[in-house]
Design an enzyme around this catalytic site. Structure first.
Site, short mmCIF file in Angstrom:
data_model
loop_
_atom_site.label_atom_id
_atom_site.label_comp_id
_atom_site.label_asym_id
_atom_site.label_seq_id
_atom_site.Cartn_x
_atom_site.Cartn_y
_atom_site.Cartn_z
N ASP A 10 0.88 -1.17 0.00
CA ASP A 10 0.00 0.00 0.00
C ASP A 10 0.91 1.22 0.00
O ASP A 10 1.64 1.45 0.96
CB ASP A 10 -0.86 -0.05 1.27
CG ASP A 10 -1.71 1.19 1.46
OD1 ASP A 10 -1.54 2.17 0.70
OD2 ASP A 10 -2.55 1.18 2.38
N TYR A 234 1.49 -0.15 14.85
CA TYR A 234 0.53 -0.39 13.76
C TYR A 234 0.80 0.55 12.60
O TYR A 234 0.86 1.77 12.76
CB TYR A 234 -0.90 -0.18 14.28
CG TYR A 234 -1.94 -0.44 13.23
CD1 TYR A 234 -2.18 -1.73 12.77
CD2 TYR A 234 -2.69 0.60 12.67
CE1 TYR A 234 -3.13 -1.98 11.81
CE2 TYR A 234 -3.65 0.35 11.70
CZ TYR A 234 -3.86 -0.94 11.27
OH TYR A 234 -4.80 -1.18 10.31
N LYS A 237 -2.80 -2.75 8.04
CA LYS A 237 -2.85 -4.20 8.15
C LYS A 237 -1.89 -4.80 7.12
O LYS A 237 -1.42 -4.11 6.23
CB LYS A 237 -4.31 -4.65 7.91
CG LYS A 237 -4.71 -5.91 8.64
CD LYS A 237 -4.61 -5.82 10.14
CE LYS A 237 -4.79 -7.16 10.83
NZ LYS A 237 -4.40 -7.11 12.24
P1 13P Z 1 -4.67 -0.66 5.13
O1 13P Z 1 -3.77 -1.56 5.91
O2 13P Z 1 -5.32 -1.35 3.99
O3 13P Z 1 -3.95 0.59 4.74
O4 13P Z 1 -5.90 -0.25 6.07
C1 13P Z 1 -5.60 0.37 7.26
C2 13P Z 1 -6.77 0.64 8.12
O5 13P Z 1 -6.57 0.71 9.30
C3 13P Z 1 -8.13 0.85 7.57
O6 13P Z 1 -9.06 1.22 8.55
MG MG Z 2 -3.99 1.94 3.41
MG MG Z 3 -4.38 -2.28 2.38
#
Ligand code: 13P
Ligand code: MG
Ligand code: MG
Length: 370
Positions: A10, A234, A237
């Site tokens: 991402d 964090y 994800k």
């Molecule tokens: P991504 O990991 O896809 O960037 O999403 C992060 C997130 O916390 C969405 O609420």
């Molecule tokens: Mg994202």
């Molecule tokens: Mg993502």
């Protein structure tokens, strides 16, 4: 030998964590196209699933090749520059280091790679699936892969002579920060031992699966890095990618996708902090659902002996998956009715890596022992 490398990251998205822009996809394609011209790659495809770009690269340089990993990094950097120029959200999100040391693993992007002998007599043609998931972790593939490779309930093909001998699973401890801590377990004998580990999708993941009949033949590769294990906090994800080779000595694509009809609950969703069902979607689908319903796309490819890819077939794009999509949405809404309570949100051990832990810490300080 031919290597299929699927590397996913991402590096920015439109209006929140939805999807990359056309300009970003174009920038990544331009970098990979140049590499085909120079002979580093034989072919490639660029797709997105939610806000993650997936670079599918075919080449003759083996798995974990520094030139190929550096190329992926360049493609992600090119897309990041476009995201910055366009003012997109979280530009460069998964590029956790200034430059990787010849391997993107441990630097933010997720990589799944398989190398095989294109002339092996047991593989007369090479067919494979690429699964790309957003808003969930690599453990989201634990249930579907366990079901396909150990349970005739989901895969009657396991009863055939070419698959009866079973498979070797490499399970990785994704919480272990330094080096890969792995355990090899074999099906069918150890399918319960596998279940003991794989039920904890936040800690254990399937890194690879090999045929026991043809031990040099790898059938599955999954990106099993966890961003918080790398970054210590964090950072979004982990949004995994998996390659599954199909047909012949391996399960057929229609068997491999059968467990996705369950729309299993996985760890992910909004802020990577919730329990939500995994919805199969067409490739290049943005995330716009309430609490970021986790998505998984699947594209089927063939690759010839010159390393040239066929056009991809969008497996979950077919209307036959509409009923599962509705089921996933209903399962998601049902769980969201109880908001943050109990199983609806992930355990504190998972949220520890997010800013939720700071809110908790403030209250911890106010406790007193009477
Ligand atoms: P991504 O990991 O896809 O960037 O999403 C992060 C997130 O916390 C969405 O609420
Ligand atoms: Mg994202
Ligand atoms: Mg993502």
């Amino acid at each position: 030998m031919i290597t299929i490398s699927a590397i996913k990251a991402d590096v920015g998205s439109i209006g929140g964590h939805t999807c990359p822009s056309a300009g970003m996809v174009g920038a990544a394609r331009a970098v990979l196209g140049e590499a085909v011209g120079k002979g580093l790659l034989t072919d490639f495809a660029v797709t997105f699933t939610g806000d993650d770009l997936c670079l599918l690269m075919v080449h003759r340089n083996g798995s974990a090749c520094p030139d190929v990993h550096n190329l992926a990094w360049e493609a992600f950097r090119g897309a990041t520059e476009v995201a910055r120029a366009e003012g997109l959200y979280a530009a460069g999100q998964d590029l956790l280091k200034d430059a990787p040391s010849g391997n993107v693993r441990g630097a933010g992007p997720g990589a799944a790679e398989i190398t095989f002998d294109e002339a092996a007599p047991e593989r007369r043609a090479e067919a494979f699936l690429v699964f790309t998931a957003d808003k969930c972790g690599p453990g989201a593939f634990n249930f579907p892969l366990w079901a396909v490779f150990t349970s005739p309930l989901y895969n009657a093909g396991l009863m055939l002579p070419v698959m009866k001998k079973g498979f070797t699973f490499r399970v990785i401890d994704m919480e272990h920060p330094h080096g890969d801590r792995v355990l090899d377990l074999v099906s069918p004998e150890e399918h319960v031992e596998l279940a003991i580990l794989l039920r904890d999708e936040n800690r254990f993941g399937i890194q690879a699966i090999h045929s026991r009949l043809h031990p040099s033949q790898q059938v599955v590769a999954v990106s099993t890095d966890r961003l918080h294990t790398i970054a210590g906090e964090y950072k979004g994800k982990d949004d995994p990618v998996a390659i599954v080779r199909t047909q012949g000595i391996f399960p057929a694509p229609e068997e491999v996708v059968s467990p996705y009809g369950v729309a299993p609950y996985v760890a992910g969703g909004a802020r990577g902090s919730h329990t939500m069902p995994l919805m199969p979607v067409p490739i290049n689908t943005p995330v716009t659902g309430p609490y970021c319903l986790p998505l998984v796309a699947c594209v089927a490819y063939s690759v010839n002996r010159e390393g040239k890819l066929s056009a991809g077939v969008d497996v979950f794009g077919n209307p036959v998956w509409d009923a599962v999509r509705l089921k996933a949405q209903e399962k998601g809404l049902a769980l969201r009715e109880q908001g943050f309570v109990g199983a609806a949100m992930l355990p504190m051990t998972e949220l520890e890596y997010s800013a939720f832990r700071k809110s908790l810490a403030e209250l911890e300080d106010r406790f007193r022992t009477l």
